[in-house]
Design a protein around this motif. Structure first.
Motif, PDB file in Angstrom:
ATOM      1  N   ALA A 293       9.417  -6.828  -6.707  1.00  0.00           N
ATOM      2  CA  ALA A 293       8.138  -6.582  -7.403  1.00  0.00           C
ATOM      3  C   ALA A 293       7.051  -7.499  -6.840  1.00  0.00           C
ATOM      4  O   ALA A 293       5.928  -7.053  -6.588  1.00  0.00           O
ATOM      5  CB  ALA A 293       8.303  -6.791  -8.906  1.00  0.00           C
ATOM      6  N   ALA A 294       7.403  -8.777  -6.636  1.00  0.00           N
ATOM      7  CA  ALA A 294       6.406  -9.713  -6.095  1.00  0.00           C
ATOM      8  C   ALA A 294       6.034  -9.309  -4.662  1.00  0.00           C
ATOM      9  O   ALA A 294       4.856  -9.346  -4.285  1.00  0.00           O
ATOM     10  CB  ALA A 294       6.956 -11.141  -6.130  1.00  0.00           C
ATOM     11  N   GLY A 295       7.033  -8.901  -3.874  1.00  0.00           N
ATOM     12  CA  GLY A 295       6.768  -8.478  -2.493  1.00  0.00           C
ATOM     13  C   GLY A 295       5.896  -7.234  -2.453  1.00  0.00           C
ATOM     14  O   GLY A 295       4.966  -7.130  -1.632  1.00  0.00           O
ATOM     15  N   ALA A 296       6.162  -6.284  -3.352  1.00  0.00           N
ATOM     16  CA  ALA A 296       5.357  -5.055  -3.395  1.00  0.00           C
ATOM     17  C   ALA A 296       3.940  -5.359  -3.855  1.00  0.00           C
ATOM     18  O   ALA A 296       2.973  -4.781  -3.340  1.00  0.00           O
ATOM     19  CB  ALA A 296       6.013  -4.034  -4.323  1.00  0.00           C
ATOM     20  N   LEU A 297       3.813  -6.271  -4.806  1.00  0.00           N
ATOM     21  CA  LEU A 297       2.472  -6.640  -5.288  1.00  0.00           C
ATOM     22  C   LEU A 297       1.632  -7.200  -4.134  1.00  0.00           C
ATOM     23  O   LEU A 297       0.461  -6.837  -3.953  1.00  0.00           O
ATOM     24  CB  LEU A 297       2.589  -7.651  -6.419  1.00  0.00           C
ATOM     25  N   ARG A 298       2.258  -8.065  -3.320  1.00  0.00           N
ATOM     26  CA  ARG A 298       1.518  -8.650  -2.192  1.00  0.00           C
ATOM     27  C   ARG A 298       1.219  -7.584  -1.131  1.00  0.00           C
ATOM     28  O   ARG A 298       0.086  -7.452  -0.675  1.00  0.00           O
ATOM     29  CB  ARG A 298       2.326  -9.789  -1.563  1.00  0.00           C
ATOM     30  N   ALA A 299       2.244  -6.817  -0.745  1.00  0.00           N
ATOM     31  CA  ALA A 299       2.066  -5.836   0.340  1.00  0.00           C
ATOM     32  C   ALA A 299       1.020  -4.785  -0.042  1.00  0.00           C
ATOM     33  O   ALA A 299       0.165  -4.428   0.773  1.00  0.00           O
ATOM     34  CB  ALA A 299       3.403  -5.148   0.641  1.00  0.00           C
ATOM     35  N   LEU A 300       1.072  -4.314  -1.283  1.00  0.00           N
ATOM     36  CA  LEU A 300       0.163  -3.234  -1.675  1.00  0.00           C
ATOM     37  C   LEU A 300      -1.237  -3.767  -1.983  1.00  0.00           C
ATOM     38  O   LEU A 300      -2.223  -3.061  -1.762  1.00  0.00           O
ATOM     39  CB  LEU A 300       0.751  -2.445  -2.845  1.00  0.00           C
ATOM     40  N   SER A 301      -1.340  -5.014  -2.464  1.00  0.00           N
ATOM     41  CA  SER A 301      -2.672  -5.633  -2.620  1.00  0.00           C
ATOM     42  C   SER A 301      -3.366  -5.711  -1.268  1.00  0.00           C
ATOM     43  O   SER A 301      -4.569  -5.469  -1.160  1.00  0.00           O
ATOM     44  CB  SER A 301      -2.567  -7.058  -3.180  1.00  0.00           C
ATOM     45  N   ASP A 302      -2.612  -6.055  -0.235  1.00  0.00           N
ATOM     46  CA  ASP A 302      -3.197  -6.146   1.108  1.00  0.00           C
ATOM     47  C   ASP A 302      -3.716  -4.788   1.583  1.00  0.00           C
ATOM     48  O   ASP A 302      -4.680  -4.720   2.337  1.00  0.00           O
ATOM     49  CB  ASP A 302      -2.154  -6.657   2.118  1.00  0.00           C
ATOM     50  N   ARG A 303      -3.082  -3.708   1.159  1.00  0.00           N
ATOM     51  CA  ARG A 303      -3.479  -2.377   1.632  1.00  0.00           C
ATOM     52  C   ARG A 303      -4.496  -1.689   0.740  1.00  0.00           C
ATOM     53  O   ARG A 303      -5.362  -0.975   1.214  1.00  0.00           O
ATOM     54  CB  ARG A 303      -2.235  -1.459   1.746  1.00  0.00           C
ATOM     55  N   PHE A 304      -4.362  -1.866  -0.603  1.00  0.00           N
ATOM     56  CA  PHE A 304      -5.172  -1.084  -1.549  1.00  0.00           C
ATOM     57  C   PHE A 304      -6.293  -1.890  -2.203  1.00  0.00           C
ATOM     58  O   PHE A 304      -7.117  -1.326  -2.913  1.00  0.00           O
ATOM     59  CB  PHE A 304      -4.291  -0.527  -2.687  1.00  0.00           C
ATOM     60  N   GLY A 305      -6.297  -3.222  -2.006  1.00  0.00           N
ATOM     61  CA  GLY A 305      -7.250  -4.073  -2.733  1.00  0.00           C
ATOM     62  C   GLY A 305      -6.529  -4.779  -3.859  1.00  0.00           C
ATOM     63  O   GLY A 305      -5.404  -4.445  -4.206  1.00  0.00           O
ATOM     64  N   PRO A 306      -7.196  -5.798  -4.444  1.00  0.00           N
ATOM     65  CA  PRO A 306      -6.488  -6.687  -5.365  1.00  0.00           C
ATOM     66  C   PRO A 306      -6.004  -6.012  -6.653  1.00  0.00           C
ATOM     67  O   PRO A 306      -6.622  -5.087  -7.154  1.00  0.00           O
ATOM     68  CB  PRO A 306      -7.531  -7.761  -5.688  1.00  0.00           C
ATOM     69  N   TYR A 307      -4.884  -6.537  -7.150  1.00  0.00           N
ATOM     70  CA  TYR A 307      -4.376  -6.226  -8.494  1.00  0.00           C
ATOM     71  C   TYR A 307      -5.031  -7.246  -9.417  1.00  0.00           C
ATOM     72  O   TYR A 307      -4.812  -8.457  -9.247  1.00  0.00           O
ATOM     73  CB  TYR A 307      -2.853  -6.382  -8.471  1.00  0.00           C
ATOM     74  N   PRO A 308      -5.863  -6.823 -10.373  1.00  0.00           N
ATOM     75  CA  PRO A 308      -6.711  -7.811 -11.063  1.00  0.00           C
ATOM     76  C   PRO A 308      -6.073  -8.519 -12.251  1.00  0.00           C
ATOM     77  O   PRO A 308      -6.701  -9.395 -12.834  1.00  0.00           O
ATOM     78  CB  PRO A 308      -7.889  -6.947 -11.545  1.00  0.00           C
ATOM     79  N   TYR A 309      -4.852  -8.161 -12.630  1.00  0.00           N
ATOM     80  CA  TYR A 309      -4.291  -8.661 -13.884  1.00  0.00           C
ATOM     81  C   TYR A 309      -3.476  -9.948 -13.691  1.00  0.00           C
ATOM     82  O   TYR A 309      -2.910 -10.176 -12.625  1.00  0.00           O
ATOM     83  CB  TYR A 309      -3.412  -7.592 -14.539  1.00  0.00           C
ATOM     84  N   ILE A 382       4.804   2.690   2.463  1.00  0.00           N
ATOM     85  CA  ILE A 382       3.927   1.640   3.002  1.00  0.00           C
ATOM     86  C   ILE A 382       4.572   0.271   2.770  1.00  0.00           C
ATOM     87  O   ILE A 382       4.560  -0.598   3.653  1.00  0.00           O
ATOM     88  CB  ILE A 382       2.526   1.727   2.352  1.00  0.00           C
ATOM     89  N   TYR A 383       5.152   0.104   1.580  1.00  0.00           N
ATOM     90  CA  TYR A 383       5.866  -1.146   1.288  1.00  0.00           C
ATOM     91  C   TYR A 383       7.008  -1.360   2.288  1.00  0.00           C
ATOM     92  O   TYR A 383       7.157  -2.451   2.851  1.00  0.00           O
ATOM     93  CB  TYR A 383       6.407  -1.102  -0.150  1.00  0.00           C
ATOM     94  N   LEU A 384       7.801  -0.320   2.526  1.00  0.00           N
ATOM     95  CA  LEU A 384       8.927  -0.441   3.468  1.00  0.00           C
ATOM     96  C   LEU A 384       8.445  -0.858   4.848  1.00  0.00           C
ATOM     97  O   LEU A 384       9.044  -1.705   5.511  1.00  0.00           O
ATOM     98  CB  LEU A 384       9.646   0.901   3.611  1.00  0.00           C
ATOM     99  N   GLU A 385       7.354  -0.226   5.267  1.00  0.00           N
ATOM    100  CA  GLU A 385       6.760  -0.503   6.575  1.00  0.00           C
ATOM    101  C   GLU A 385       6.399  -1.982   6.725  1.00  0.00           C
ATOM    102  O   GLU A 385       6.695  -2.608   7.733  1.00  0.00           O
ATOM    103  CB  GLU A 385       5.476   0.315   6.624  1.00  0.00           C
ATOM    104  N   VAL A 386       5.767  -2.523   5.658  1.00  0.00           N
ATOM    105  CA  VAL A 386       5.313  -3.917   5.703  1.00  0.00           C
ATOM    106  C   VAL A 386       6.510  -4.866   5.683  1.00  0.00           C
ATOM    107  O   VAL A 386       6.570  -5.831   6.440  1.00  0.00           O
ATOM    108  CB  VAL A 386       4.372  -4.215   4.505  1.00  0.00           C
ATOM    109  N   VAL A 387       7.478  -4.573   4.825  1.00  0.00           N
ATOM    110  CA  VAL A 387       8.558  -5.536   4.586  1.00  0.00           C
ATOM    111  C   VAL A 387       9.728  -5.359   5.556  1.00  0.00           C
ATOM    112  O   VAL A 387      10.340  -6.334   5.988  1.00  0.00           O
ATOM    113  CB  VAL A 387       9.030  -5.443   3.109  1.00  0.00           C
ATOM    114  N   HIS A 388      10.042  -4.108   5.922  1.00  0.00           N
ATOM    115  CA  HIS A 388      11.230  -3.862   6.755  1.00  0.00           C
ATOM    116  C   HIS A 388      10.918  -3.212   8.094  1.00  0.00           C
ATOM    117  O   HIS A 388      11.841  -2.916   8.862  1.00  0.00           O
ATOM    118  CB  HIS A 388      12.226  -2.983   5.994  1.00  0.00           C
ATOM    119  N   GLY A 389       9.667  -2.885   8.340  1.00  0.00           N
ATOM    120  CA  GLY A 389       9.315  -2.328   9.653  1.00  0.00           C
ATOM    121  C   GLY A 389       9.133  -0.817   9.632  1.00  0.00           C
ATOM    122  O   GLY A 389       9.612  -0.116   8.739  1.00  0.00           O
ATOM    123  N   ARG A 390       8.443  -0.360  10.683  1.00  0.00           N
ATOM    124  CA  ARG A 390       8.014   1.033  10.743  1.00  0.00           C
ATOM    125  C   ARG A 390       9.183   2.021  10.802  1.00  0.00           C
ATOM    126  O   ARG A 390       9.107   3.107  10.242  1.00  0.00           O
ATOM    127  CB  ARG A 390       7.115   1.205  11.984  1.00  0.00           C
TER     128      ARG A 390
END
Ligand SMILES: [Zn+2]
Length: 503
Positions: A293-309, A382-390
């Motif tokens: 969950a923490a990894g997805a939060l970081r990876a997707l924030s980088d792609r979609f913009g910040p999670y504000p909560y 997109i998460y898989l791509e960032v964390v485990h490669g294309r």
């Protein structure tokens, strides 16, 4: 500031009259209780707090968890353009597949008792307003209710229960009357007025305006609560009960999920506290869910913009091998912590992605489910791509989406992407089209726009419609801003409306 170079008499008068008149007391900050629900770096963001509905709820859960009683004060602003003569509140626990019984006991508008009428198979009440609520005005509704909570007998890890008591846990999404979404004829020509659709177990059923919540809940002390928003207070009431207060930033709904034996652990990710809750015997899966969950939060924030909560919680729930998104909370089925452990990472990434595509940017989940489901599914890639490669992401696309859609086509069972949930012939067809073909549609946009432009497009889409509701046409317009020719061609090829193309 008071004057300095004045005579004593003047000074005395000023002292007697008081200096306060020249410095009026500061106006109360309408965002005050809600800022803790946002990350420290987002608390000073200018938000039109008064434009969000505001729920102040006070609830009590019986010791056996079978009955919840509540009172609520709900501030309802009319954003326009239509004047309102009535209001509709949805009673989602009365949906067949929720299995609860929410009974409204009293309704008042600005302190005056009013009548109400049950509608939409008792999943809504309509309140006639004593006077017309014009655009830009607001009114306050007081509601008292009781909610009978089902206790499901099918207490096995295979049971899928969104609402009620199962497998030792109690899930209470939407335990209160929830203001319905209203669309003007201009905003939604196909379905103007109060949204009264009755969803089924196949898709998501709740559709809500972004709202603010202050929830005071008196709960059995033995229960560990997992809730939306930030906990502001926790007070023992007597030997057996505890009173909690939570408040949220702008959010779609408020979830309460309870378990007597929950264990938990937290980490910080980009200014958000991420907490995982699991049951005894699930420790390593529970800790893995936290990292995912923490990894997805970081990876997707980088792609979609910040999670504000300020909070994100992930908890085990009686949802078999499935997951379910709620504001600042994702619930994951017990099997994902055990027999379906190899699905845990992807399922977590999909549900974290819903925090953008459902929570921040919302759409009608019954009539246009593909908008957020297709994108949340694509985001797990997109998460898989960032964390485990294309190559991992390509494998996912090939096996989960392309192969599934190809099989559907081969069986002559393909269907258009933009259909209401229940117009699909089966659950399998619904999932293959809405998730598989939906994800492939977003992949086609990425190929057409190119890497950098695609993510700029998604970030602008998230920013523009943050806390709002989108129609398919809003997504198309956003695509057109980046490449009108490609946008129109893709739309014709993939969407085209309810009678649109099948592939
Ligand atoms: Zn989903």
């Amino acid at each position: 500031m008071c004057g300095l170079s004045v005579g004593l008499a003047w000074m005395l008068w000023l002292l007697l009259a008081g200096c306060a008149w020249s410095e009026p007391p500061p106006t109360p900050d309408p965002g005050e209780p809600f800022r803790p629900g946002l990350r420290a770096q987002d608390r000073s963001t200018a938000l039109a707090w008064e434009t969000f509905p505001r729920y102040d709820l006070d609830i009590r859960l019986a010791d056996d968890r079978r009955l919840l009683t509540g009172t609520g004060q709900i501030r309802v602003p009319n954003p326009g353009p239509d004047p309102w003569t009535s209001l509709v509140f949805r009673l989602y626990p009365n949906l067949d597949h929720y299995g609860g019984l929410l009974q409204v006991q009293s309704v008042a508008v600005d302190g005056h008792p009013v009548n109400f009428l049950y509608q939409a198979a008792d999943t809504a009440i309509r309140i006639e307003l004593p006077q017309v609520l014009l655009p830009g005005e607001q009114t306050t509704v007081q509601i008292g209710w009781s909610l009978a909570i089902p206790e499901w007998a099918d207490d096995t890890p295979a049971a899928y229960r969104l609402f009620g008591i199962s497998q030792g846990m109690t899930s209470l999404p939407l335990f209160y009357p929830s203001l319905a979404v209203y669309a003007s004829a201009e905003a939604d020509p196909a379905r103007p007025g109060w949204w009264m659709d009755v969803g089924t177990v196949r898709g998501d059923a709740a559709f809500n305006r972004a709202s603010l919540f202050v929830v005071t809940a008196t709960l059995p002390s033995l229960q560990v609560p997992v809730a939306s928003g930030r906990e502001l207070a926790r007070t023992p009431v007597d030997g057996y009960r505890t009173r909690y207060v939570w408040a949220t930033g702008p959010t779609r709904e408020f979830l309460l999920h309870l378990g007597k034996d929950f264990r938990s652990q937290s980490v910080e990710a980009y200014g958000t506290q991420v907490t995982s809750y699991w049951l005894p015997g699930q420790e390593s899966a529970g800790r893995a869910a936290l990292q995912y969950a923490a990894g997805a939060l970081r990876a997707l924030s980088d792609r979609f913009g910040p999670y504000p909560y300020s909070e994100l919680r992930v908890a085990v729930a009686p949802l078999s091998f499935r997951g379910m998104e709620y504001p600042q909370v994702l619930l994951l089925g017990t099997q994902l912590y055990d027999t379906a452990l190899d699905e845990l990472e992807l399922r977590t990434a999909h549900e974290v992605a819903h925090q953008w595509w459902y929570l921040l940017v919302h759409n009608d989940p019954v009539n246009h489910p593909w908008i957020d489901e297709g994108l949340a599914e694509y985001a797990s890639g997109i998460y898989l791509e960032v964390v485990h490669g294309r190559s991992e992401a390509e494998m996912l696309r090939r096996r989960r989406w392309e192969a599934v859609v190809e099989r559907l086509v081969a069986e002559g069972a393909d269907a258009p992407l933009d259909l209401p949930v229940d117009e699909y012939a089966s659950g399998a067809q619904y999932e293959a089209v809405v998730y598989g073909k939906g994800a492939l549609f977003y992949h086609a946009i990425r190929r057409a726009l190119g890497e950098e432009t695609f993510f700029a497009f998604l970030r602008e889409y998230a920013e523009t419609y943050r806390y709002a509701i989108v129609e398919p046409s809003d997504l198309l317009e956003m695509m057109r801003r980046y490449d009108p020719g490609a946008a129109d061609a893709l739309w014709r090829e993939w969407i085209g409306g309810r009678d649109g193309p099948i592939r």
